[in-house]
Design a protein around this motif. Structure first.
Motif, PDB file in Angstrom:
ATOM      1  N   ASP A  21     -26.096 -20.688 -46.861  1.00 53.73           N
ATOM      2  CA  ASP A  21     -26.998 -22.082 -46.765  1.00 53.73           C
ATOM      3  C   ASP A  21     -26.445 -23.280 -47.258  1.00 53.73           C
ATOM      4  OD1 ASP A  21     -28.434 -19.948 -45.429  1.00 53.73           O
ATOM      5  OD2 ASP A  21     -29.940 -20.637 -46.633  1.00 53.73           O
ATOM      6  N   SER A 107     -32.470 -22.718 -43.567  1.00 56.03           N
ATOM      7  CA  SER A 107     -33.307 -21.423 -43.581  1.00 56.03           C
ATOM      8  C   SER A 107     -34.260 -21.627 -44.666  1.00 56.03           C
ATOM      9  CB  SER A 107     -32.347 -20.721 -43.982  1.00 56.03           C
ATOM     10  OG  SER A 107     -33.017 -19.387 -44.421  1.00 56.03           O
ATOM     11  N   THR A 108     -34.638 -20.882 -45.383  1.00 58.35           N
ATOM     12  CA  THR A 108     -36.136 -21.129 -46.382  1.00 58.35           C
ATOM     13  C   THR A 108     -36.051 -22.105 -47.401  1.00 58.35           C
ATOM     14  OG1 THR A 108     -34.901 -19.971 -48.249  1.00 58.35           O
ATOM     15  CG2 THR A 108     -36.181 -18.675 -46.423  1.00 58.35           C
ATOM     16  N   THR A 126     -38.101 -22.026 -40.269  1.00 55.85           N
ATOM     17  CA  THR A 126     -37.993 -20.947 -41.603  1.00 55.85           C
ATOM     18  C   THR A 126     -37.074 -19.761 -40.690  1.00 55.85           C
ATOM     19  OG1 THR A 126     -36.938 -20.915 -43.570  1.00 55.85           O
ATOM     20  CG2 THR A 126     -39.674 -20.444 -42.045  1.00 55.85           C
ATOM     21  N   HIS A 127     -36.697 -18.877 -41.270  1.00 55.98           N
ATOM     22  CA  HIS A 127     -35.967 -17.799 -41.017  1.00 55.98           C
ATOM     23  C   HIS A 127     -37.019 -17.187 -40.450  1.00 55.98           C
ATOM     24  CE1 HIS A 127     -34.200 -14.084 -41.679  1.00 55.98           C
ATOM     25  NE2 HIS A 127     -33.397 -14.097 -41.858  1.00 55.98           N
ATOM     26  N   TRP A 128     -36.620 -16.547 -39.770  1.00 57.60           N
ATOM     27  CA  TRP A 128     -37.753 -15.248 -39.155  1.00 57.60           C
ATOM     28  C   TRP A 128     -38.850 -14.893 -39.959  1.00 57.60           C
ATOM     29  CZ3 TRP A 128     -38.328 -10.479 -38.568  1.00 57.60           C
ATOM     30  CH2 TRP A 128     -37.426 -10.002 -39.125  1.00 57.60           C
ATOM     31  N   ALA A 159     -33.657 -22.427 -38.815  1.00 56.44           N
ATOM     32  CA  ALA A 159     -34.074 -21.249 -38.931  1.00 56.44           C
ATOM     33  C   ALA A 159     -32.911 -20.198 -40.238  1.00 56.44           C
ATOM     34  CB  ALA A 159     -33.838 -20.002 -37.632  1.00 56.44           C
ATOM     35  N   GLY A 160     -32.278 -19.125 -39.624  1.00 54.70           N
ATOM     36  CA  GLY A 160     -31.696 -18.709 -40.451  1.00 54.70           C
ATOM     37  C   GLY A 160     -30.178 -19.471 -40.753  1.00 54.70           C
ATOM     38  N   GLN A 200     -34.584 -17.429 -31.949  1.00 52.37           N
ATOM     39  CA  GLN A 200     -34.002 -17.448 -33.436  1.00 52.37           C
ATOM     40  C   GLN A 200     -32.835 -15.241 -33.439  1.00 52.37           C
ATOM     41  OE1 GLN A 200     -35.474 -17.649 -37.050  1.00 52.37           O
ATOM     42  NE2 GLN A 200     -36.860 -19.124 -37.227  1.00 52.37           N
TER      43      GLN A 200
END
Length: 318
Positions: A21, A107-108, A126-128, A159-160, A200
């Motif tokens: 990230d 992501s987060t 955000t990340h699933w 997302a990720g 995603q």
């Protein structure tokens, strides 16, 4: 609109920051002669920041970098669902946004933006693995777990880690145009464009050979945009029925096959408008849209402007 002015980018490294990230925006926007970006990596304060996955970061800048930046990236970090970032970090993000900076979470990192309240009433992702936690912790956010990234103008979320590349290329496209974004994608050996609306992850197993075949079909089509391209032709090229091709194509790209072809043609037209002096009629023929009127129609529908205005705007930016 595309612009060649200098863009100042800060990458905010929080405790437990995820290496990919952090690395994605740092690599895409690193200071180089060929790109109008200046980048600084920062933390809550200068010095050593303990990262995730066994790595640590020595950052030269503190939160003053957020007061300097036009774009602030917030990479994912450890245990974002358990506690907010330190109050000085939250305050600095709010102040940067109020000053006009764009905030972009990978992501987060979305949790850090959520803590500012700037995502309230907006769409975000955000990340699933963390979408339910984001919804539970911040119920005023319209969390979409089925997309790669969300662009809400001054706040963007992805997302990720891999979707961070898509978000960065999306920002590049808006800042500098398609040609620069495609150049960066080639340098990263990444797909030049994936829809923010793409899922995603594919909800059911897609046999690997079929996935490879679909990728090869898209690549084949990109080299033949000036030729007639129909659903049946693409499906035959992939060796599946038109129905199967359509369903799987949407899962992989977020678009129907013909929507994807149209956007690929418009993207190629944008690149020609940016890099060549060919007329709108010539470009329309080059990209398989036949006439200038047809190009103008689809250009307006997809981008909300005309080919001539797009070319003038890009030229003014230079």
């Amino acid at each position: 609109m595309p612009s060649s002015r200098l863009h100042r980018v800060a990458v905010l490294v929080l405790e437990g920051a995820k290496p990919l990230d952090v690395g994605i925006p740092a690599q895409v926007f690193t200071t180089r002669a060929s790109m109008p970006y200046e980048m600084r990596v920062c933390g809550a304060m200068p010095g050593l920041v303990t990262g995730g996955d066994g790595l640590a970061y020595h950052v030269a800048h503190g939160l003053d970098a957020l007061a300097w930046a036009d774009i602030v990236f917030v990479p994912g970090y450890r245990h974002p669902d358990l506690e907010d970032p330190p109050p000085p970090v939250v305050d600095a993000l709010i102040a940067a946004h109020a000053r006009g900076a764009r905030l972009a979470a990978i992501s987060t990192g979305a949790f850090a933006l959520a803590a500012t309240g700037l995502l309230d009433g907006r769409r975000a992702t955000t990340h699933w693995h963390y979408t339910r936690a984001l919804t539970a912790r911040y119920p005023r956010i319209q969390v979409d777990e089925n997309v790669l990234f969300v662009d809400e103008g001054s706040v963007l979320t992805s997302a990720g880690a891999a979707s961070g590349i898509d978000l960065c290329l999306h920002i590049l496209r808006g800042d500098l145009g398609v040609a620069a974004s495609n150049h960066a994608a080639r340098r990263l050996v990444a797909a030049p464009y994936r829809s923010g609306g793409q899922a995603q992850y594919v909800p059911r197993s897609v046999p690997e050979p079929l996935g490879e075949r679909f990728g090869a079909t898209r690549e084949w089509a990109l080299h033949r945009l000036g030729e007639p391209l129909s659903l049946d032709l693409l499906a035959r090229r992939a060796g599946v029925s038109a129905r199967t091709f359509s369903r799987r194509f949407v899962e992989e790209t977020g678009y129907t096959p013909m929507q994807w072809v149209m956007r690929a043609r418009i993207d190629r037209a944008r690149e020609l408008l940016e890099r060549s002096e060919r007329s709108v009629e010539q470009i329309a023929a080059d990209v398989g849209l036949g006439t200038g009127a047809n190009l103008r129609l689809h250009f307006q529908h997809i981008l909300g402007t005309t080919p001539s205005e797009y070319r003038r705007t890009f030229t003014r930016g230079e």
